[in-house]
Scaffold this motif. Structure first.
Motif, PDB file in Angstrom:
ATOM      1  N   VAL A   1       0.841  -1.206   0.000  1.00 49.67           N
ATOM      2  CA  VAL A   1       0.000   0.000   0.000  1.00 49.67           C
ATOM      3  C   VAL A   1       0.874   1.253   0.000  1.00 49.67           C
ATOM      4  O   VAL A   1       1.813   1.385   0.788  1.00 49.67           O
ATOM      5  CB  VAL A   1      -0.957   0.019   1.204  1.00 49.67           C
ATOM      6  CG1 VAL A   1      -1.739   1.332   1.247  1.00 49.67           C
ATOM      7  CG2 VAL A   1      -1.921  -1.156   1.117  1.00 49.67           C
ATOM      8  N   ASN A   2       0.543   2.170  -0.917  1.00 49.60           N
ATOM      9  CA  ASN A   2       1.364   3.361  -1.117  1.00 49.60           C
ATOM     10  C   ASN A   2       0.935   4.516  -0.223  1.00 49.60           C
ATOM     11  O   ASN A   2      -0.233   4.637   0.133  1.00 49.60           O
ATOM     12  CB  ASN A   2       1.272   3.789  -2.582  1.00 49.60           C
ATOM     13  CG  ASN A   2       2.547   4.450  -3.048  1.00 49.60           C
ATOM     14  OD1 ASN A   2       2.816   5.592  -2.720  1.00 49.60           O
ATOM     15  ND2 ASN A   2       3.349   3.717  -3.792  1.00 49.60           N
ATOM     16  N   LYS A   3       1.893   5.368   0.108  1.00 52.29           N
ATOM     17  CA  LYS A   3       1.557   6.582   0.866  1.00 52.29           C
ATOM     18  C   LYS A   3       0.658   7.475   0.034  1.00 52.29           C
ATOM     19  O   LYS A   3      -0.152   8.218   0.557  1.00 52.29           O
ATOM     20  CB  LYS A   3       2.846   7.352   1.206  1.00 52.29           C
ATOM     21  CG  LYS A   3       3.710   6.631   2.222  1.00 52.29           C
ATOM     22  CD  LYS A   3       5.009   7.373   2.441  1.00 52.29           C
ATOM     23  CE  LYS A   3       5.960   6.525   3.258  1.00 52.29           C
ATOM     24  NZ  LYS A   3       7.347   6.911   3.106  1.00 52.29           N
ATOM     25  N   ASP A   4       0.821   7.430  -1.293  1.00 56.42           N
ATOM     26  CA  ASP A   4      -0.016   8.229  -2.197  1.00 56.42           C
ATOM     27  C   ASP A   4      -1.285   7.432  -2.515  1.00 56.42           C
ATOM     28  O   ASP A   4      -1.223   6.385  -3.153  1.00 56.42           O
ATOM     29  CB  ASP A   4       0.783   8.518  -3.476  1.00 56.42           C
ATOM     30  CG  ASP A   4      -0.038   9.253  -4.529  1.00 56.42           C
ATOM     31  OD1 ASP A   4      -1.235   9.489  -4.291  1.00 56.42           O
ATOM     32  OD2 ASP A   4       0.523   9.577  -5.583  1.00 56.42           O
ATOM     33  N   PRO A   5      -2.454   7.918  -2.076  1.00 63.10           N
ATOM     34  CA  PRO A   5      -3.690   7.156  -2.306  1.00 63.10           C
ATOM     35  C   PRO A   5      -4.223   7.253  -3.733  1.00 63.10           C
ATOM     36  O   PRO A   5      -5.184   6.581  -4.081  1.00 63.10           O
ATOM     37  CB  PRO A   5      -4.672   7.809  -1.326  1.00 63.10           C
ATOM     38  CG  PRO A   5      -4.185   9.216  -1.182  1.00 63.10           C
ATOM     39  CD  PRO A   5      -2.691   9.178  -1.344  1.00 63.10           C
ATOM     40  N   SER A   6      -3.612   8.099  -4.562  1.00 63.84           N
ATOM     41  CA  SER A   6      -4.121   8.259  -5.928  1.00 63.84           C
ATOM     42  C   SER A   6      -3.261   7.457  -6.906  1.00 63.84           C
ATOM     43  O   SER A   6      -2.073   7.255  -6.671  1.00 63.84           O
ATOM     44  CB  SER A   6      -4.087   9.739  -6.323  1.00 63.84           C
ATOM     45  OG  SER A   6      -2.755  10.126  -6.577  1.00 63.84           O
ATOM     46  N   PRO A   7      -3.854   7.004  -8.022  1.00 63.24           N
ATOM     47  CA  PRO A   7      -3.104   6.125  -8.921  1.00 63.24           C
ATOM     48  C   PRO A   7      -2.299   6.821 -10.012  1.00 63.24           C
ATOM     49  O   PRO A   7      -1.561   6.178 -10.735  1.00 63.24           O
ATOM     50  CB  PRO A   7      -4.217   5.283  -9.557  1.00 63.24           C
ATOM     51  CG  PRO A   7      -5.406   6.200  -9.585  1.00 63.24           C
ATOM     52  CD  PRO A   7      -5.284   7.088  -8.377  1.00 63.24           C
ATOM     53  N   ASN A   8      -2.461   8.157 -10.168  1.00 62.34           N
ATOM     54  CA  ASN A   8      -1.860   8.723 -11.377  1.00 62.34           C
ATOM     55  C   ASN A   8      -1.308  10.143 -11.207  1.00 62.34           C
ATOM     56  O   ASN A   8      -1.394  10.949 -12.146  1.00 62.34           O
ATOM     57  CB  ASN A   8      -2.887   8.693 -12.526  1.00 62.34           C
ATOM     58  CG  ASN A   8      -2.221   8.666 -13.877  1.00 62.34           C
ATOM     59  OD1 ASN A   8      -1.065   8.261 -14.021  1.00 62.34           O
ATOM     60  ND2 ASN A   8      -2.939   9.145 -14.890  1.00 62.34           N
ATOM     61  N   ALA A   9      -0.741  10.452 -10.057  1.00 65.21           N
ATOM     62  CA  ALA A   9      -0.128  11.774  -9.901  1.00 65.21           C
ATOM     63  C   ALA A   9       1.010  11.917 -10.925  1.00 65.21           C
ATOM     64  O   ALA A   9       1.215  12.991 -11.510  1.00 65.21           O
ATOM     65  CB  ALA A   9       0.385  11.947  -8.480  1.00 65.21           C
TER      66      ALA A   9
END
Ligand code: SF4
Ligand code: SF4
Ligand code: FES
Length: 490
Positions: free
Chosen positions: A348-356
């Motif tokens: 699980v990534n710290k960034d919750p969005s898939p496409n920054a």
């Protein structure tokens, strides 16, 4: 480096390679239950027995290290008899569940029985040891102890991968069974991997069981859009319905999937799926919703702001950038800088969005404001009408609240619509339309449609194209790739 000969083929392997792995490199398949390439070796099922020259008895290929000059046979009569005997042993207490078992069609016992045994059982059905059945253990799993062959993959997964150690083998000999340790519950974020790696139908997924027989399912390669890790996955679907997501193991990103990511497909067929536009809280057809949104955009003139989204594909962000250019507004933003990296030590990534990272590609070419500057313009009232995908609008929710700016948003599900949105336009999910995403490592994920969108629901770029037309901005987009004009090589 040791040189090993298996079934007449010779190979040099790295020190520490097991006979099973060496055979795999040579294209020789050795059956296995307890062995899993990502777990420690326990050598308990005996399914991988092979004949090794000069060894007094058969050896387990998974736990025997390849040695220089070793000569192995995986297809001798001795090995074939051993496999049949091991299967007979494993099946002694196995229930006669196949017709009602959800694992049927992808069960290691069924497959190996057909491949290596086909022997008639010498044990009477009424003499089988009975175990607990259908125990709901945790939010996602059901355990049928009677079907378990005690390979311990599930126990090792919880102690070695999630390091949560909820499971153990209780009791001894034919009283042994898998259970939760006292006072524990099976609620880590990776439990559905246990259903995948259980070689029999002991662990099954509560979400998937009895929904479809596996032989009816078609498989499509997808990527999970639950966070910036962008795990590779497989969508299993039939007749326009997605039934489950399974991992598509790869060396670069993921062997497993997290439970939250696996459930992302459910939004596609959820009860709150939007097939119409929403003005304030009322549903209306897409065309009048588009007309209404366009009227509000015209009213705002230069005070319109266009916010891209790290939840949209590169192409759909590019379509928004073209719309902003057509409206001749300098108030647009494709700048999403989240901290990235694995947050839980697994996936699980710290960034919750898939496409920054994908939105940054659009920013690199089209420019635009930084997110903070965009939010400040909204808060100050300089931007009076904001066009934004629903979750991206959440990133500037305080600014929207402060100024009361009018929000025209795009959403796939009613539950995503931000409070106070003036108009919402529906669009097709990324299981229904093509798009490119870029994960935190910089790997591109090109998604293709798996199922059809609800009637009348269009891809995001097509909704933007129509909104532009109603606002007097002709984008002339016929496909997602059209939106990439000028961005192709970036
Ligand atoms: S429940 Fe499945 S994975 Fe766990 S020990 Fe039994 S057979 Fe193996
Ligand atoms: S870690 Fe992220 S990308 Fe991977 S399965 Fe979970 S939510 Fe999806
Ligand atoms: S796979 Fe080797 S003993 Fe189980």
């Amino acid at each position: 480096m040791p040189k090993i000969t298996i079934d007449g083929k010779t190979l040099e392997v790295a020190k520490g390679t097991s006979v099973l792995e060496a055979a795999q490199l040579l294209g020789v398949y050795i059956p296995r239950y307890c062995y899993h390439p990502k777990l420690s070796v326990s050598g308990n099922c005996r399914m991988c027995l092979v004949e090794v020259e000069k060894a007094p008895k058969l050896l387990t290929a998974c736990s025997t290290e390849a040695a220089d000059g070793m000569v192995v046979r995986t297809d001798s009569d001795k090995v074939k008899t051993a496999r049949r005997d091991v299967l007979e042993f494993l099946l002694i207490n196995h229930p006669l569940d196949c017709p009602i078992c959800d694992q049927a069609g992808e069960c290691g016992l069924q497959d190996y029985y057909m491949d290596y045994s086909r022997a008639k059982s010498r044990f009477a059905a009424e003499d089988k040891v009975r175990r607990q059945k259908r125990r709901v253990l945790g939010p996602h799993l059901v355990l049928d102890n009677e079907r378990c062959i005690l390979c311990t993959r599930c126990v090792r997964f919880c102690s070695e991968v999630t390091k949560t150690s909820e499971l153990d083998v209780m009791e001894r000999a034919d009283h042994s069974y898998i259970d939760l340790k006292e006072g524990r519950s099976l609620d880590n974020n990776y439990t559905l991997n246990i259903a995948d790696i259980c070689p029999v139908g002991a662990w099954t997924s509560r979400d998937f069981r009895f929904k479809s027989r596996v032989w009816f399912l078609k498989k499509a390669p997808v990527a999970c859009l639950g966070c910036a890790t962008g795990c590779l996955a497989e969508a299993h679907h039939n007749e326009n319905v997605i039934y489950r997501l399974l991992p598509r193991p790869n060396a670069e990103t993921n062997t497993w999937l997290c439970d939250r990511g696996r459930m992302t497909y459910k939004a596609v067929q959820a009860g709150d799926r939007l097939a119409k536009g929403v003005i304030k809280n009322g549903l209306i057809d897409l065309e009048p919703a588009l007309r209404e949104a366009a009227t509000r955009i015209d009213e705002a003139k230069a005070a319109v702001g266009v916010l891209g989204s790290p939840w949209l594909s590169v192409e759909d962000n590019a379509a928004l950038a073209l719309l902003a250019a057509g409206m001749k507004t300098a108030n647009f933003c494709f700048d999403f800088k989240f901290e990235t990296g694995i947050a839980d030590g697994i996936l699980v990534n710290k960034d919750p969005s898939p496409n920054a990272a994908g939105a940054a590609r659009v920013k690199a070419v089209r420019g635009g404001l930084e997110l903070q500057a965009f939010a400040a313009k909204v808060a100050s009232g300089e931007i009076k009408t904001v066009l934004a995908e629903a979750r991206a609008a959440g990133l500037i929710k305080d600014a929207l609240k402060t100024s009361g700016a009018r929000l025209i948003t795009f959403a796939t599900n009613k539950g995503d619509i931000p409070a106070g949105a003036y108009a919402t336009l529906p669009y097709a999910s990324y299981f229904e339309t093509a798009g490119t995403f870029v994960n935190y490592q910089g790997f591109e994920r090109r998604l293709e449609p798996v199922v059809a969108a609800p009637e009348g629901v269009k891809p995001f770029w097509a909704v933007v194209n129509k909104l532009g037309a109603y606002s007097g901005v002709l984008l002339r987009l016929d496909s997602a790739d059209d939106a990439m004009r000028g961005l192709e090589k970036k």
